[in-house]
Design an enzyme around this catalytic site. Structure first.
Site, PDB file in Angstrom:
ATOM      1  N   ARG A  90       6.369 -69.779  24.819  1.00 39.01           N
ATOM      2  CA  ARG A  90       6.712 -69.676  24.950  1.00 39.01           C
ATOM      3  C   ARG A  90       7.797 -68.848  23.559  1.00 39.01           C
ATOM      4  O   ARG A  90       6.886 -67.977  24.145  1.00 39.01           O
ATOM      5  CB  ARG A  90       6.330 -70.822  23.578  1.00 39.01           C
ATOM      6  N   LYS A 129       1.694 -73.028  19.042  1.00 39.10           N
ATOM      7  CA  LYS A 129       1.537 -74.281  17.663  1.00 39.10           C
ATOM      8  C   LYS A 129       0.052 -74.424  16.955  1.00 39.10           C
ATOM      9  O   LYS A 129      -0.490 -74.246  17.604  1.00 39.10           O
ATOM     10  CB  LYS A 129       2.581 -75.552  18.328  1.00 39.10           C
ATOM     11  N   HIS A 186      13.226 -70.990  27.850  1.00 41.72           N
ATOM     12  CA  HIS A 186      12.135 -72.417  27.970  1.00 41.72           C
ATOM     13  C   HIS A 186      12.370 -72.414  29.608  1.00 41.72           C
ATOM     14  O   HIS A 186      11.346 -73.263  29.931  1.00 41.72           O
ATOM     15  CB  HIS A 186      12.725 -73.552  27.303  1.00 41.72           C
ATOM     16  N   ARG A 220       9.295 -71.004  30.999  1.00 40.61           N
ATOM     17  CA  ARG A 220       8.437 -72.047  31.636  1.00 40.61           C
ATOM     18  C   ARG A 220       8.199 -73.750  31.998  1.00 40.61           C
ATOM     19  O   ARG A 220       6.782 -73.559  32.586  1.00 40.61           O
ATOM     20  CB  ARG A 220       8.572 -72.428  29.687  1.00 40.61           C
ATOM     21  N   HIS A 276      -1.056 -77.187  25.425  1.00 41.46           N
ATOM     22  CA  HIS A 276      -0.020 -78.652  24.857  1.00 41.46           C
ATOM     23  C   HIS A 276      -1.667 -79.009  24.204  1.00 41.46           C
ATOM     24  O   HIS A 276      -2.708 -78.873  24.845  1.00 41.46           O
ATOM     25  CB  HIS A 276      -0.440 -79.808  26.393  1.00 41.46           C
ATOM     26  N   TYR A 285       5.806 -82.446  34.196  1.00 43.73           N
ATOM     27  CA  TYR A 285       6.481 -81.715  35.427  1.00 43.73           C
ATOM     28  C   TYR A 285       5.606 -82.431  35.885  1.00 43.73           C
ATOM     29  O   TYR A 285       5.689 -82.103  37.537  1.00 43.73           O
ATOM     30  CB  TYR A 285       5.608 -80.640  35.210  1.00 43.73           C
TER      31      TYR A 285
END
Length: 308
Positions: free
Chosen positions: A156, A180, A254, A257, A280, A289
Protein backbone atom coordinates in the site's frame (compact mmCIF):
# COMPACT_ATOMS: atom_id res chain seq x y z
CA UNK A 1 -20.89 20.80 24.65
CA UNK A 2 -18.13 19.23 26.73
CA UNK A 3 -20.47 16.35 27.65
CA UNK A 4 -20.70 15.62 23.92
CA UNK A 5 -17.09 16.37 22.99
CA UNK A 6 -15.34 14.51 25.83
CA UNK A 7 -16.37 10.98 24.74
CA UNK A 8 -15.32 11.81 21.16
CA UNK A 9 -11.89 12.93 22.34
CA UNK A 10 -11.51 9.84 24.53
CA UNK A 11 -12.52 7.57 21.64
CA UNK A 12 -10.06 9.20 19.22
CA UNK A 13 -7.24 8.86 21.75
CA UNK A 14 -8.13 5.19 22.13
CA UNK A 15 -8.02 4.35 18.42
CA UNK A 16 -4.83 6.35 17.92
CA UNK A 17 -2.81 4.96 20.84
CA UNK A 18 -4.64 1.79 21.86
CA UNK A 19 -5.56 0.31 18.49
CA UNK A 20 -2.66 2.18 16.86
CA UNK A 21 -4.59 3.05 13.73
CA UNK A 22 -2.83 5.15 11.10
CA UNK A 23 -2.95 8.97 11.38
CA UNK A 24 -4.93 9.00 8.11
CA UNK A 25 -7.63 6.71 9.55
CA UNK A 26 -7.81 8.65 12.83
CA UNK A 27 -8.17 11.92 10.90
CA UNK A 28 -11.00 10.41 8.83
CA UNK A 29 -12.83 9.23 11.97
CA UNK A 30 -12.36 12.67 13.53
CA UNK A 31 -13.97 14.34 10.50
CA UNK A 32 -16.81 11.80 10.40
CA UNK A 33 -17.69 12.28 14.07
CA UNK A 34 -17.45 16.06 13.75
CA UNK A 35 -20.02 15.85 10.93
CA UNK A 36 -22.24 13.67 13.10
CA UNK A 37 -22.08 16.16 15.98
CA UNK A 38 -22.83 19.07 13.62
CA UNK A 39 -25.89 17.25 12.25
CA UNK A 40 -27.16 16.35 15.74
CA UNK A 41 -26.81 19.97 16.88
CA UNK A 42 -29.29 20.88 14.15
CA UNK A 43 -31.43 17.79 14.67
CA UNK A 44 -32.00 18.65 18.34
CA UNK A 45 -32.53 22.32 17.38
CA UNK A 46 -29.54 23.45 19.44
CA UNK A 47 -31.12 22.30 22.68
CA UNK A 48 -28.74 20.64 25.15
CA UNK A 49 -28.47 16.98 24.21
CA UNK A 50 -26.43 13.98 25.25
CA UNK A 51 -25.34 10.82 23.45
CA UNK A 52 -28.10 8.91 25.26
CA UNK A 53 -30.60 11.07 23.36
CA UNK A 54 -29.38 9.77 20.01
CA UNK A 55 -31.59 6.99 18.68
CA UNK A 56 -31.87 4.98 15.49
CA UNK A 57 -34.11 7.59 13.83
CA UNK A 58 -31.57 10.35 14.48
CA UNK A 59 -28.82 8.28 12.87
CA UNK A 60 -31.04 7.45 9.89
CA UNK A 61 -31.63 11.19 9.53
CA UNK A 62 -27.85 11.68 9.49
CA UNK A 63 -27.51 9.16 6.64
CA UNK A 64 -30.36 10.83 4.76
CA UNK A 65 -28.63 14.20 5.12
CA UNK A 66 -25.40 12.73 3.73
CA UNK A 67 -27.35 11.26 0.81
CA UNK A 68 -29.02 14.62 0.07
CA UNK A 69 -25.54 16.12 -0.13
CA UNK A 70 -24.80 13.56 -2.87
CA UNK A 71 -21.96 11.85 -1.04
CA UNK A 72 -20.86 8.52 -2.48
CA UNK A 73 -22.43 5.44 -0.90
CA UNK A 74 -18.99 4.18 0.10
CA UNK A 75 -18.33 7.46 1.95
CA UNK A 76 -21.70 7.26 3.71
CA UNK A 77 -21.00 3.65 4.73
CA UNK A 78 -17.65 4.69 6.19
CA UNK A 79 -19.26 7.46 8.24
CA UNK A 80 -21.84 5.00 9.58
CA UNK A 81 -19.01 2.60 10.44
CA UNK A 82 -17.31 5.39 12.42
CA UNK A 83 -20.57 6.04 14.31
CA UNK A 84 -21.01 2.33 15.08
CA UNK A 85 -17.47 2.04 16.38
CA UNK A 86 -17.89 5.17 18.50
CA UNK A 87 -21.16 3.96 20.05
CA UNK A 88 -19.60 0.55 20.76
CA UNK A 89 -16.86 2.36 22.66
CA UNK A 90 -19.37 4.43 24.67
CA UNK A 91 -21.50 1.37 25.43
CA UNK A 92 -18.42 -0.55 26.58
CA UNK A 93 -17.47 2.36 28.84
CA UNK A 94 -21.06 2.62 30.22
CA UNK A 95 -21.45 6.10 28.76
CA UNK A 96 -24.64 5.15 26.89
CA UNK A 97 -27.33 2.56 27.54
CA UNK A 98 -27.15 0.95 24.10
CA UNK A 99 -25.77 1.20 20.58
CA UNK A 100 -28.47 2.66 18.28
CA UNK A 101 -26.10 2.51 15.28
CA UNK A 102 -26.02 -1.30 15.46
CA UNK A 103 -29.42 -1.68 13.80
CA UNK A 104 -29.02 1.07 11.17
CA UNK A 105 -28.56 -0.51 7.76
CA UNK A 106 -25.57 0.51 5.71
CA UNK A 107 -26.24 1.69 2.14
CA UNK A 108 -25.76 -0.97 -0.50
CA UNK A 109 -22.41 -0.32 -2.14
CA UNK A 110 -21.86 -0.14 -5.85
CA UNK A 111 -19.81 -3.09 -7.06
CA UNK A 112 -16.70 -1.51 -8.53
CA UNK A 113 -13.64 -3.44 -9.59
CA UNK A 114 -10.25 -1.86 -8.88
CA UNK A 115 -8.33 -0.38 -11.80
CA UNK A 116 -5.26 -2.35 -12.84
CA UNK A 117 -2.55 -2.30 -15.51
CA UNK A 118 -2.23 -4.84 -18.26
CA UNK A 119 1.06 -6.72 -18.49
CA UNK A 120 1.92 -4.69 -21.59
CA UNK A 121 1.34 -1.45 -19.65
CA UNK A 122 3.53 -2.75 -16.81
CA UNK A 123 6.34 -3.42 -19.31
CA UNK A 124 5.99 0.10 -20.72
CA UNK A 125 6.06 1.48 -17.16
CA UNK A 126 9.35 -0.22 -16.37
CA UNK A 127 10.85 0.74 -19.73
CA UNK A 128 10.25 4.40 -18.86
CA UNK A 129 11.48 3.94 -15.27
CA UNK A 130 14.66 2.11 -16.37
CA UNK A 131 15.39 4.81 -18.92
CA UNK A 132 15.22 7.50 -16.24
CA UNK A 133 17.31 5.37 -13.89
CA UNK A 134 20.11 5.28 -16.49
CA UNK A 135 20.65 9.01 -15.82
CA UNK A 136 22.10 7.77 -12.51
CA UNK A 137 20.61 10.66 -10.50
CA UNK A 138 18.94 10.40 -7.11
CA UNK A 139 15.56 11.13 -8.65
CA UNK A 140 15.91 8.70 -11.54
CA UNK A 141 17.18 5.77 -9.49
CA UNK A 142 14.77 6.48 -6.61
CA UNK A 143 11.68 6.67 -8.81
CA UNK A 144 12.62 3.46 -10.61
CA UNK A 145 13.17 1.64 -7.30
CA UNK A 146 9.85 2.97 -6.03
CA UNK A 147 7.68 1.62 -8.86
CA UNK A 148 9.62 -1.67 -8.84
CA UNK A 149 8.92 -2.05 -5.13
CA UNK A 150 5.22 -1.24 -5.50
CA UNK A 151 4.70 -3.84 -8.22
CA UNK A 152 7.08 -6.44 -6.75
CA UNK A 153 5.42 -6.51 -3.32
CA UNK A 154 1.87 -5.15 -3.69
CA UNK A 155 2.52 -2.66 -0.88
CA UNK A 156 0.00 0.00 0.00
CA UNK A 157 1.04 3.65 -0.38
CA UNK A 158 1.13 4.08 3.42
CA UNK A 159 3.35 1.00 3.77
CA UNK A 160 5.89 2.14 1.21
CA UNK A 161 5.87 5.67 2.65
CA UNK A 162 6.73 4.36 6.14
CA UNK A 163 9.44 1.97 4.97
CA UNK A 164 12.83 2.31 6.73
CA UNK A 165 16.19 0.92 5.61
CA UNK A 166 16.17 -1.60 8.47
CA UNK A 167 13.01 -3.10 6.94
CA UNK A 168 14.85 -4.10 3.74
CA UNK A 169 16.88 -7.30 3.46
CA UNK A 170 18.55 -7.08 0.06
CA UNK A 171 20.58 -10.22 0.76
CA UNK A 172 17.57 -12.35 1.64
CA UNK A 173 15.45 -10.56 -1.02
CA UNK A 174 12.63 -9.64 1.34
CA UNK A 175 11.10 -6.71 3.20
CA UNK A 176 9.29 -6.28 6.51
CA UNK A 177 6.05 -4.35 6.03
CA UNK A 178 3.99 -2.68 8.75
CA UNK A 179 0.41 -2.87 7.50
CA UNK A 180 -3.02 -1.85 8.73
CA UNK A 181 -3.56 -2.23 12.46
CA UNK A 182 0.23 -2.27 12.97
CA UNK A 183 0.35 -5.86 11.67
CA UNK A 184 3.70 -6.97 10.32
CA UNK A 185 4.26 -9.22 7.35
CA UNK A 186 7.29 -10.34 5.37
CA UNK A 187 7.08 -9.97 1.59
CA UNK A 188 9.54 -11.28 -1.01
CA UNK A 189 11.40 -8.88 -3.30
CA UNK A 190 11.81 -9.70 -6.97
CA UNK A 191 15.27 -9.56 -8.53
CA UNK A 192 14.52 -6.40 -10.59
CA UNK A 193 13.34 -4.62 -7.42
CA UNK A 194 16.49 -5.63 -5.51
CA UNK A 195 18.71 -4.45 -8.37
CA UNK A 196 16.87 -1.10 -8.57
CA UNK A 197 17.12 -0.61 -4.79
CA UNK A 198 20.88 -1.33 -4.81
CA UNK A 199 21.39 1.21 -7.58
CA UNK A 200 19.33 3.81 -5.72
CA UNK A 201 21.13 3.09 -2.44
CA UNK A 202 24.37 4.53 -3.85
CA UNK A 203 22.73 7.85 -4.74
CA UNK A 204 20.88 7.87 -1.41
CA UNK A 205 24.14 7.62 0.55
CA UNK A 206 25.57 10.54 -1.44
CA UNK A 207 22.58 12.73 -0.54
CA UNK A 208 22.84 11.87 3.16
CA UNK A 209 26.59 12.56 3.15
CA UNK A 210 25.88 16.19 2.27
CA UNK A 211 22.63 16.59 4.21
CA UNK A 212 22.12 18.59 7.41
CA UNK A 213 21.18 17.23 10.83
CA UNK A 214 17.47 17.31 9.99
CA UNK A 215 17.88 14.58 7.37
CA UNK A 216 15.84 11.41 7.84
CA UNK A 217 18.57 8.78 7.79
CA UNK A 218 16.14 5.91 8.43
CA UNK A 219 13.66 6.45 5.60
CA UNK A 220 14.14 4.50 2.39
CA UNK A 221 12.83 7.07 -0.08
CA UNK A 222 14.29 10.55 0.31
CA UNK A 223 14.09 13.93 -1.35
CA UNK A 224 17.17 15.78 -2.60
CA UNK A 225 17.32 17.45 0.84
CA UNK A 226 17.39 14.12 2.65
CA UNK A 227 13.80 14.25 3.93
CA UNK A 228 11.37 11.33 3.80
CA UNK A 229 9.10 11.72 0.79
CA UNK A 230 5.51 12.53 1.70
CA UNK A 231 2.63 10.38 0.51
CA UNK A 232 1.58 13.14 -1.86
CA UNK A 233 5.06 13.31 -3.37
CA UNK A 234 5.07 9.53 -3.90
CA UNK A 235 1.61 9.70 -5.50
CA UNK A 236 2.71 12.46 -7.86
CA UNK A 237 5.80 10.53 -8.94
CA UNK A 238 3.86 7.35 -9.68
CA UNK A 239 1.01 9.29 -11.29
CA UNK A 240 3.55 10.84 -13.65
CA UNK A 241 4.65 7.39 -14.83
CA UNK A 242 1.08 6.11 -15.16
CA UNK A 243 -0.01 9.09 -17.26
CA UNK A 244 2.66 8.11 -19.79
CA UNK A 245 1.91 4.39 -20.07
CA UNK A 246 -1.69 3.60 -19.01
CA UNK A 247 -4.67 3.77 -21.35
CA UNK A 248 -7.18 3.82 -18.47
CA UNK A 249 -7.63 7.30 -16.99
CA UNK A 250 -8.85 5.72 -13.72
CA UNK A 251 -5.53 4.18 -12.70
CA UNK A 252 -3.73 5.43 -9.60
CA UNK A 253 -0.84 4.53 -7.30
CA UNK A 254 -3.07 1.85 -5.76
CA UNK A 255 -3.45 0.30 -9.23
CA UNK A 256 0.07 -1.12 -8.92
CA UNK A 257 -1.14 -3.12 -5.89
CA UNK A 258 -4.19 -4.28 -7.84
CA UNK A 259 -2.00 -5.24 -10.80
CA UNK A 260 0.31 -7.22 -8.50
CA UNK A 261 -2.61 -9.31 -7.20
CA UNK A 262 -4.35 -9.70 -10.55
CA UNK A 263 -1.24 -10.87 -12.37
CA UNK A 264 -0.39 -13.36 -9.62
CA UNK A 265 -3.85 -14.92 -9.79
CA UNK A 266 -3.75 -14.94 -13.59
CA UNK A 267 -0.57 -17.00 -13.37
CA UNK A 268 -2.23 -19.55 -11.08
CA UNK A 269 -1.16 -18.31 -7.64
CA UNK A 270 -3.09 -19.66 -4.65
CA UNK A 271 -5.72 -17.24 -3.33
CA UNK A 272 -4.64 -17.74 0.29
CA UNK A 273 -1.02 -16.96 -0.62
CA UNK A 274 -2.08 -13.74 -2.37
CA UNK A 275 -4.15 -12.82 0.70
CA UNK A 276 -1.06 -13.13 2.92
CA UNK A 277 1.12 -11.17 0.51
CA UNK A 278 -1.41 -8.33 0.39
CA UNK A 279 -1.89 -8.31 4.16
CA UNK A 280 -5.67 -8.75 3.92
CA UNK A 281 -7.51 -9.75 7.08
CA UNK A 282 -10.41 -11.36 5.23
CA UNK A 283 -10.24 -13.70 2.25
CA UNK A 284 -13.39 -12.05 0.85
CA UNK A 285 -11.34 -8.87 0.26
CA UNK A 286 -8.88 -10.81 -1.87
CA UNK A 287 -11.62 -12.59 -3.84
CA UNK A 288 -12.44 -9.41 -5.75
CA UNK A 289 -9.37 -10.10 -7.89
CA UNK A 290 -10.84 -13.40 -9.04
CA UNK A 291 -13.76 -11.41 -10.48
CA UNK A 292 -11.30 -9.32 -12.48
CA UNK A 293 -9.72 -12.44 -13.93
CA UNK A 294 -13.13 -13.94 -14.80
CA UNK A 295 -14.33 -10.73 -16.44
CA UNK A 296 -11.19 -10.56 -18.56
CA UNK A 297 -11.52 -14.21 -19.63
CA UNK A 298 -15.13 -13.59 -20.64
CA UNK A 299 -14.09 -10.56 -22.69
CA UNK A 300 -11.37 -12.56 -24.44
CA UNK A 301 -13.87 -15.35 -25.17
CA UNK A 302 -16.41 -12.93 -26.64
CA UNK A 303 -13.78 -11.31 -28.84
CA UNK A 304 -12.12 -14.50 -30.05
CA UNK A 305 -14.69 -17.29 -30.20
CA UNK A 306 -16.57 -17.51 -33.53
CA UNK A 307 -19.85 -18.46 -31.84
CA UNK A 308 -19.57 -16.38 -28.68
Amino acid sequence: MSDVADPVAAYLRGIEHGRQLSPHTVAAYRRDLAELVAFLNGHFEHEPWSWNDVDRLALRGFLADLSRRRLARRTIARKLSAARSFFRFMHREDLVEGNPARTVRSPKLEKTLPAWLTKAEVERLFDVARHRSMENTLRGTRDHAMVELFYSTGMRLSELHGLDMKDLDLVGDQARVLGKGRKERIVPLGRPAVAALRRYEIRRREVLAGADLDADRQAVFLSERGRRLSRRQIQNIVRGFLDLVADDAGVSTHSLRHSFATHLLDAGADLMAVKELLGHVSLSTTRIYTHIAKDRLKKVYEQAHPRA
